[in-house]
Design a protein around this motif. Structure first.
Motif, PDB file in Angstrom:
ATOM      1  N   ALA A  66     -10.197  -6.902   8.288  1.00 55.19           N
ATOM      2  CA  ALA A  66      -9.166  -7.302   7.327  1.00 55.19           C
ATOM      3  C   ALA A  66      -8.999  -6.247   6.243  1.00 55.19           C
ATOM      4  O   ALA A  66      -7.878  -5.960   5.804  1.00 55.19           O
ATOM      5  CB  ALA A  66      -9.534  -8.646   6.703  1.00 55.19           C
ATOM      6  N   LEU A  67     -10.107  -5.657   5.796  1.00 55.40           N
ATOM      7  CA  LEU A  67     -10.024  -4.614   4.768  1.00 55.40           C
ATOM      8  C   LEU A  67      -9.219  -3.426   5.278  1.00 55.40           C
ATOM      9  O   LEU A  67      -8.373  -2.882   4.553  1.00 55.40           O
ATOM     10  CB  LEU A  67     -11.425  -4.166   4.367  1.00 55.40           C
ATOM     11  N   ILE A  68      -9.457  -3.035   6.514  1.00 50.71           N
ATOM     12  CA  ILE A  68      -8.694  -1.932   7.107  1.00 50.71           C
ATOM     13  C   ILE A  68      -7.202  -2.276   7.139  1.00 50.71           C
ATOM     14  O   ILE A  68      -6.349  -1.473   6.750  1.00 50.71           O
ATOM     15  CB  ILE A  68      -9.201  -1.641   8.534  1.00 50.71           C
ATOM     16  N   ASP A  69      -6.883  -3.493   7.575  1.00 53.45           N
ATOM     17  CA  ASP A  69      -5.483  -3.912   7.701  1.00 53.45           C
ATOM     18  C   ASP A  69      -4.801  -4.027   6.344  1.00 53.45           C
ATOM     19  O   ASP A  69      -3.668  -3.566   6.163  1.00 53.45           O
ATOM     20  CB  ASP A  69      -5.402  -5.255   8.430  1.00 53.45           C
ATOM     21  N   PHE A  70      -5.477  -4.645   5.372  1.00 52.47           N
ATOM     22  CA  PHE A  70      -4.857  -4.874   4.071  1.00 52.47           C
ATOM     23  C   PHE A  70      -4.715  -3.573   3.289  1.00 52.47           C
ATOM     24  O   PHE A  70      -3.745  -3.395   2.539  1.00 52.47           O
ATOM     25  CB  PHE A  70      -5.648  -5.899   3.273  1.00 52.47           C
ATOM     26  N   ALA A  71      -5.681  -2.670   3.445  1.00 55.35           N
ATOM     27  CA  ALA A  71      -5.552  -1.363   2.803  1.00 55.35           C
ATOM     28  C   ALA A  71      -4.375  -0.604   3.413  1.00 55.35           C
ATOM     29  O   ALA A  71      -3.587   0.028   2.688  1.00 55.35           O
ATOM     30  CB  ALA A  71      -6.842  -0.563   2.956  1.00 55.35           C
ATOM     31  N   TYR A  72      -4.235  -0.688   4.725  1.00 55.79           N
ATOM     32  CA  TYR A  72      -3.118  -0.024   5.410  1.00 55.79           C
ATOM     33  C   TYR A  72      -1.787  -0.593   4.919  1.00 55.79           C
ATOM     34  O   TYR A  72      -0.805   0.146   4.746  1.00 55.79           O
ATOM     35  CB  TYR A  72      -3.254  -0.203   6.916  1.00 55.79           C
ATOM     36  N   ALA A  73      -1.747  -1.911   4.692  1.00 53.27           N
ATOM     37  CA  ALA A  73      -0.531  -2.546   4.180  1.00 53.27           C
ATOM     38  C   ALA A  73      -0.179  -2.031   2.796  1.00 53.27           C
ATOM     39  O   ALA A  73       0.984  -2.093   2.381  1.00 53.27           O
ATOM     40  CB  ALA A  73      -0.701  -4.061   4.154  1.00 53.27           C
ATOM     41  N   CYS A  74      -1.181  -1.511   2.079  1.00 59.51           N
ATOM     42  CA  CYS A  74      -0.956  -0.908   0.758  1.00 59.51           C
ATOM     43  C   CYS A  74      -0.675   0.586   0.876  1.00 59.51           C
ATOM     44  O   CYS A  74      -0.671   1.302  -0.121  1.00 59.51           O
ATOM     45  CB  CYS A  74      -2.179  -1.116  -0.133  1.00 59.51           C
TER      46      CYS A  74
END
Length: 269
Positions: free
Chosen positions: A29-37
């Motif tokens: 989730a951290l990878i995905d949410f950081a990518y979304a930012c």
């Protein structure tokens, strides 16, 4: 180089394999949410063996290099699959630990954006430690100490499920936000479409007006109300022809005729 989310995930997959189920879900989730930012990251460390931990502990003590950890083997949460380290993923494929870097140019340090997303998920950040700060480090320990883990204790299934449920909820929130954004875009598109349609009506009206003016500028036949005036004007030698005159031309001839400026000889157009 612009990374796809699949490419970013793939770069960290090997380091996530040894984590506890909930920590693995939280790391993904951290990878995905950081990518979304707009901040791609890579997990540089997940599960670390006791031997690997002892090797790091020796660095700067009995081995060359700077001290990077105060934890011997068995005294780090990495040894039990409940901690990760990360770095920023650079466009050229390299990595960076520059905490001031603003690669997406949004005025916020990329590092701070990752930390904010991690805390939202539930990770504890090594940058908040008072003594030995560890800026790339996150851990999700379920309230157990390393001594507990060394003694064989592990989080309950309920604790693991709670974290996984939280992560799922965060993904659902992200999906809802995306739906809201799509709805907003749809509203904006509808408003734009209405504006375009209104402009089309205006343009159509202007086109008709231009067509009318052009028709007045060059009329196919002499208007009935100007026929007599044109006959008089031609007979008087004022005009050579009455063909293809404009509305204003016929109007002027009529006014001049009514003013008595043409001899009333009569004739044919």
């Amino acid at each position: 180089m612009a990374y796809t989310i699949e490419q970013v995930r793939a770069k960290s997959a090997a380091k996530l394999s040894g984590l506890l189920s909930a920590d693995k879900a939280a790391a993904e989730a951290l990878i995905d949410f950081a990518y979304a930012c707009s901040v791609p990251i890579v997990i540089t460390q997940g599960l670390r063996t006791i031997a690997e931990q002892d090797g790091l502990y020796a660095q700067g003590r009995t081995k060359p290099g700077a001290i990077v950890t105060n934890a011997r083997g068995g005294y780090s949460y990495h040894n039990f699959g409940v901690a990760i380290d990360f770095a920023l993923l650079l466009p050229n494929g390299g990595v960076s630990w520059d905490t001031k870097r603003d690669g997406d140019g949004d005025g916020i340090a990329d590092w701070d954006e990752v930390v904010a997303q991690a805390k939202r998920i539930g990770w504890d950040w090594g940058g908040d430690w008072r003594s030995f700060t560890d800026l790339p480090h996150f851990e999700l320990t379920f309230g157990l100490s390393t001594a507990d883990y060394r003694a064989g204790k592990r989080p309950s299934q309920a604790q693991l499920d709670a974290v996984i449920a939280k992560v799922k909820g965060l993904y659902e929130e992200a999906d809802e936000m995306t739906a809201e954004e799509k709805a907003k875009i749809a509203e904006q598109f509808k408003a734009l479409q209405e504006t375009v349609e209104a402009q089309a009506v205006t343009i159509g009206a202007q086109a008709k007006r231009i067509e009318t003016l052009e028709g007045k500028a060059k009329m196919a036949a002499v208007p009935t109300w100007a026929t007599a005036a044109c006959v008089n004007a031609k007979a008087a030698g004022f005009i050579d022809t009455t063909a293809d005159g404009s509305y204003d031309f016929y109007r002027m001839v009529t006014l001049l005729d009514r003013a008595g400026l043409f001899a009333t000889k009569g004739g044919a157009i």
